[in-house]
Design a protein around this motif. Structure first.
Motif, PDB file in Angstrom:
ATOM      1  N   LEU A   1       8.417  -9.870 -11.472  1.00  0.00           N
ATOM      2  CA  LEU A   1       9.298  -8.859 -12.064  1.00  0.00           C
ATOM      3  C   LEU A   1       8.657  -7.481 -11.988  1.00  0.00           C
ATOM      4  O   LEU A   1       9.326  -6.490 -11.659  1.00  0.00           O
ATOM      5  N   ASP A   2       7.356  -7.392 -12.263  1.00  0.00           N
ATOM      6  CA  ASP A   2       6.654  -6.111 -12.169  1.00  0.00           C
ATOM      7  C   ASP A   2       6.712  -5.567 -10.746  1.00  0.00           C
ATOM      8  O   ASP A   2       6.935  -4.364 -10.533  1.00  0.00           O
ATOM      9  N   VAL A   3       6.502  -6.437  -9.759  1.00  0.00           N
ATOM     10  CA  VAL A   3       6.501  -5.995  -8.367  1.00  0.00           C
ATOM     11  C   VAL A   3       7.893  -5.516  -7.962  1.00  0.00           C
ATOM     12  O   VAL A   3       8.042  -4.495  -7.269  1.00  0.00           O
ATOM     13  N   ARG A   4       8.922  -6.210  -8.384  1.00  0.00           N
ATOM     14  CA  ARG A   4      10.286  -5.761  -8.040  1.00  0.00           C
ATOM     15  C   ARG A   4      10.594  -4.415  -8.705  1.00  0.00           C
ATOM     16  O   ARG A   4      11.251  -3.552  -8.110  1.00  0.00           O
ATOM     17  N   ARG A   5      10.128  -4.226  -9.938  1.00  0.00           N
ATOM     18  CA  ARG A   5      10.350  -2.935 -10.597  1.00  0.00           C
ATOM     19  C   ARG A   5       9.584  -1.825  -9.882  1.00  0.00           C
ATOM     20  O   ARG A   5      10.089  -0.700  -9.728  1.00  0.00           O
ATOM     21  N   LEU A   6       8.375  -2.126  -9.440  1.00  0.00           N
ATOM     22  CA  LEU A   6       7.603  -1.137  -8.685  1.00  0.00           C
ATOM     23  C   LEU A   6       8.296  -0.794  -7.372  1.00  0.00           C
ATOM     24  O   LEU A   6       8.322   0.363  -6.950  1.00  0.00           O
ATOM     25  N   ALA A   7       8.852  -1.805  -6.706  1.00  0.00           N
ATOM     26  CA  ALA A   7       9.573  -1.553  -5.461  1.00  0.00           C
ATOM     27  C   ALA A   7      10.814  -0.705  -5.706  1.00  0.00           C
ATOM     28  O   ALA A   7      11.126   0.215  -4.926  1.00  0.00           O
ATOM     29  N   ALA A   8      11.524  -0.994  -6.787  1.00  0.00           N
ATOM     30  CA  ALA A   8      12.712  -0.201  -7.115  1.00  0.00           C
ATOM     31  C   ALA A   8      12.352   1.250  -7.385  1.00  0.00           C
ATOM     32  O   ALA A   8      13.140   2.162  -7.104  1.00  0.00           O
ATOM     33  N   ALA A   9      11.141   1.468  -7.915  1.00  0.00           N
ATOM     34  CA  ALA A   9      10.678   2.830  -8.197  1.00  0.00           C
ATOM     35  C   ALA A   9      10.023   3.486  -6.988  1.00  0.00           C
ATOM     36  O   ALA A   9       9.588   4.642  -7.068  1.00  0.00           O
ATOM     37  N   GLY A  10       9.927   2.753  -5.874  1.00  0.00           N
ATOM     38  CA  GLY A  10       9.308   3.307  -4.681  1.00  0.00           C
ATOM     39  C   GLY A  10       7.803   3.304  -4.708  1.00  0.00           C
ATOM     40  O   GLY A  10       7.165   3.984  -3.890  1.00  0.00           O
TER      41      GLY A  10
ATOM     42  N   GLY B   1       5.036  14.028 -10.313  1.00  0.00           N
ATOM     43  CA  GLY B   1       5.652  13.929 -11.635  1.00  0.00           C
ATOM     44  C   GLY B   1       6.167  12.555 -12.000  1.00  0.00           C
ATOM     45  O   GLY B   1       6.681  12.368 -13.118  1.00  0.00           O
ATOM     46  N   GLN B   2       6.037  11.565 -11.102  1.00  0.00           N
ATOM     47  CA  GLN B   2       6.536  10.223 -11.397  1.00  0.00           C
ATOM     48  C   GLN B   2       5.627   9.522 -12.404  1.00  0.00           C
ATOM     49  O   GLN B   2       4.404   9.548 -12.287  1.00  0.00           O
ATOM     50  N   THR B   3       6.217   8.881 -13.389  1.00  0.00           N
ATOM     51  CA  THR B   3       5.460   8.190 -14.431  1.00  0.00           C
ATOM     52  C   THR B   3       5.085   6.787 -13.974  1.00  0.00           C
ATOM     53  O   THR B   3       5.930   6.046 -13.467  1.00  0.00           O
ATOM     54  N   VAL B   4       3.826   6.438 -14.158  1.00  0.00           N
ATOM     55  CA  VAL B   4       3.333   5.087 -13.861  1.00  0.00           C
ATOM     56  C   VAL B   4       2.670   4.565 -15.128  1.00  0.00           C
ATOM     57  O   VAL B   4       1.756   5.197 -15.669  1.00  0.00           O
ATOM     58  N   THR B   5       3.140   3.419 -15.633  1.00  0.00           N
ATOM     59  CA  THR B   5       2.598   2.866 -16.872  1.00  0.00           C
ATOM     60  C   THR B   5       1.208   2.283 -16.637  1.00  0.00           C
ATOM     61  O   THR B   5       0.794   2.029 -15.499  1.00  0.00           O
ATOM     62  N   SER B   6       0.491   2.074 -17.729  1.00  0.00           N
ATOM     63  CA  SER B   6      -0.853   1.498 -17.612  1.00  0.00           C
ATOM     64  C   SER B   6      -0.789   0.083 -17.029  1.00  0.00           C
ATOM     65  O   SER B   6      -1.644  -0.306 -16.225  1.00  0.00           O
ATOM     66  N   ARG B   7       0.218  -0.681 -17.406  1.00  0.00           N
ATOM     67  CA  ARG B   7       0.373  -2.031 -16.856  1.00  0.00           C
ATOM     68  C   ARG B   7       0.602  -1.974 -15.349  1.00  0.00           C
ATOM     69  O   ARG B   7       0.038  -2.773 -14.589  1.00  0.00           O
ATOM     70  N   GLN B   8       1.412  -1.009 -14.905  1.00  0.00           N
ATOM     71  CA  GLN B   8       1.658  -0.861 -13.484  1.00  0.00           C
ATOM     72  C   GLN B   8       0.402  -0.409 -12.744  1.00  0.00           C
ATOM     73  O   GLN B   8       0.114  -0.873 -11.636  1.00  0.00           O
ATOM     74  N   ARG B   9      -0.362   0.485 -13.350  1.00  0.00           N
ATOM     75  CA  ARG B   9      -1.587   0.961 -12.695  1.00  0.00           C
ATOM     76  C   ARG B   9      -2.582  -0.178 -12.491  1.00  0.00           C
ATOM     77  O   ARG B   9      -3.253  -0.264 -11.463  1.00  0.00           O
ATOM     78  N   ILE B  10      -2.682  -1.062 -13.487  1.00  0.00           N
ATOM     79  CA  ILE B  10      -3.606  -2.197 -13.366  1.00  0.00           C
ATOM     80  C   ILE B  10      -3.201  -3.076 -12.192  1.00  0.00           C
ATOM     81  O   ILE B  10      -4.036  -3.519 -11.402  1.00  0.00           O
ATOM     82  N   LEU B  11      -1.899  -3.345 -12.065  1.00  0.00           N
ATOM     83  CA  LEU B  11      -1.429  -4.180 -10.963  1.00  0.00           C
ATOM     84  C   LEU B  11      -1.658  -3.474  -9.619  1.00  0.00           C
ATOM     85  O   LEU B  11      -2.128  -4.090  -8.656  1.00  0.00           O
ATOM     86  N   LEU B  12      -1.340  -2.185  -9.553  1.00  0.00           N
ATOM     87  CA  LEU B  12      -1.473  -1.454  -8.294  1.00  0.00           C
ATOM     88  C   LEU B  12      -2.926  -1.361  -7.844  1.00  0.00           C
ATOM     89  O   LEU B  12      -3.209  -1.354  -6.642  1.00  0.00           O
ATOM     90  N   ARG B  13      -3.852  -1.317  -8.783  1.00  0.00           N
ATOM     91  CA  ARG B  13      -5.267  -1.271  -8.409  1.00  0.00           C
ATOM     92  C   ARG B  13      -5.694  -2.556  -7.714  1.00  0.00           C
ATOM     93  O   ARG B  13      -6.588  -2.550  -6.867  1.00  0.00           O
ATOM     94  N   GLN B  14      -5.075  -3.679  -8.064  1.00  0.00           N
ATOM     95  CA  GLN B  14      -5.426  -4.961  -7.459  1.00  0.00           C
ATOM     96  C   GLN B  14      -4.622  -5.249  -6.196  1.00  0.00           C
ATOM     97  O   GLN B  14      -4.947  -6.170  -5.450  1.00  0.00           O
ATOM     98  N   ALA B  15      -3.573  -4.476  -5.954  1.00  0.00           N
ATOM     99  CA  ALA B  15      -2.728  -4.681  -4.776  1.00  0.00           C
ATOM    100  C   ALA B  15      -3.414  -4.040  -3.577  1.00  0.00           C
ATOM    101  O   ALA B  15      -3.448  -2.806  -3.441  1.00  0.00           O
ATOM    102  N   ASP B  16      -3.969  -4.867  -2.712  1.00  0.00           N
ATOM    103  CA  ASP B  16      -4.754  -4.378  -1.580  1.00  0.00           C
ATOM    104  C   ASP B  16      -4.030  -4.508  -0.249  1.00  0.00           C
ATOM    105  O   ASP B  16      -4.643  -4.355   0.816  1.00  0.00           O
ATOM    106  N   GLY B  17      -2.728  -4.787  -0.281  1.00  0.00           N
ATOM    107  CA  GLY B  17      -1.986  -4.961   0.947  1.00  0.00           C
ATOM    108  C   GLY B  17      -2.114  -6.351   1.537  1.00  0.00           C
ATOM    109  O   GLY B  17      -1.515  -6.641   2.570  1.00  0.00           O
ATOM    110  N   VAL B  18      -2.904  -7.210   0.886  1.00  0.00           N
ATOM    111  CA  VAL B  18      -3.098  -8.590   1.332  1.00  0.00           C
ATOM    112  C   VAL B  18      -2.606  -9.569   0.270  1.00  0.00           C
ATOM    113  O   VAL B  18      -1.974 -10.573   0.581  1.00  0.00           O
ATOM    114  N   ARG B  19      -2.885  -9.270  -0.988  1.00  0.00           N
ATOM    115  CA  ARG B  19      -2.495 -10.175  -2.072  1.00  0.00           C
ATOM    116  C   ARG B  19      -0.985 -10.184  -2.262  1.00  0.00           C
ATOM    117  O   ARG B  19      -0.342  -9.140  -2.314  1.00  0.00           O
TER     118      ARG B  19
END
Length: 266
Positions: free
Chosen positions: A214-223, A178-196
């Motif tokens: 800022l996006d990465v810190r917000r994603l971290a705050a959201a888990g 049920g957690q909401t993920v924005t389209s901007r966040q999804r685009i970033l997460l798709r490129q996050a491969d654990g190396v970049r």
């Protein structure tokens, strides 16, 4: 053209970011303020351009993040770079609207300045009279750049106070039910491969580096991405007694008597 060396900028008072930049602005200086993490170009004391190895340049923001074709950028650099009129060529040739250029240029200035003016950016040097080949777009008061730099520092810590996120690989985590993920966040997460790292993601996405931090810190705050933590130091070993660390001089006479006794018993 001369380069004047200065000692590293230090924070003097709660609002200071770069005392040298403040001084150059007051002197209405023209030239390049060089630091380890970036360069600010001034004209009559106002900032007209900025660049940093930590951020995507104006070319990336325009071609990957904007609507400019890469070949049009290369044409502008080839034909107008030597005359330091790349920006003017882009607009006059119809390759880019003036408003889009200004927006991307301002984003590049504030983005690069954030890193160039960071506390660990090393000593400063000012190259008087130096100009940038991009040419004239729009100038920004130095005080406005310093004010925005302070605001961005405070914003990052207010969102999620873990600076290690800024330089560590971005490791995604599964969203909770049920957690909401924005389209901007999804685009970033798709490129996050654990190396970049966030900086590498900014280049891939064509986004300003600070906005990516800022996006990465917000994603971290959201888990939604892992938060790296500094390693916990291990227990400190107790020092050995002094008598164990001091070299002992062997008793040669005693060793000889022991040797003789052993030989006699054989």
């Amino acid at each position: 053209m001369t380069t004047a060396p200065f000692t590293a900028d230090t924070v003097s008072g709660p609002t200071a970011v770069s005392p040298l930049l403040t001084r150059l602005a007051a002197e209405r200086a023209t030239g390049a303020l060089l630091r380890d993490r970036g360069t600010l170009f001034l004209e009559d004391g106002r900032i007209v351009h900025a660049e940093s190895p930590a951020t995507p340049g104006l070319d990336v923001l325009l071609t990957k993040g904007g609507g400019l074709a890469p070949e049009r950028w290369r044409e502008a650099v080839d034909r107008a770079g030597a005359r330091r009129q790349v920006a003017r060529f882009l607009v006059d040739s119809g390759g880019l609207a003036g408003g889009e250029l200004e927006i991307c240029h301002l984003a590049a200035i504030f983005d690069a300045a954030f890193f160039a003016l960071s506390p660990g950016s090393g000593p400063s040097r000012f190259r008087r009279g130096a100009t940038h080949w991009i040419g004239s777009v729009r100038s920004v008061p130095a005080a406005a750049v310093e004010r925005e730099t302070r605001r961005r520092r405070e914003l990052l810590d207010a969102v999620w106070p873990y600076p290690l996120l800024d330089t560590s690989p971005v490791v995604p985590r599964a969203a909770a039910p049920g957690q909401t993920v924005t389209s901007r966040q999804r685009i970033l997460l798709r490129q996050a491969d654990g190396v970049r790292t966030p900086a590498a993601l900014a280049w891939v996405l064509g986004r300003p580096a600070f906005h990516t931090l800022l996006d990465v810190r917000r994603l971290a705050a959201a888990g939604l991405v892992e938060t790296p933590h500094a390693p916990v130091p291990g227990p400190v070993a107790e020092p050995l007694p002094e008598w164990m660390t001091q070299a002992q001089t062997p008793d040669v006479a005693l060793l000889r008597r022991l040797r003789d006794a052993l030989e006699a018993s054989l």
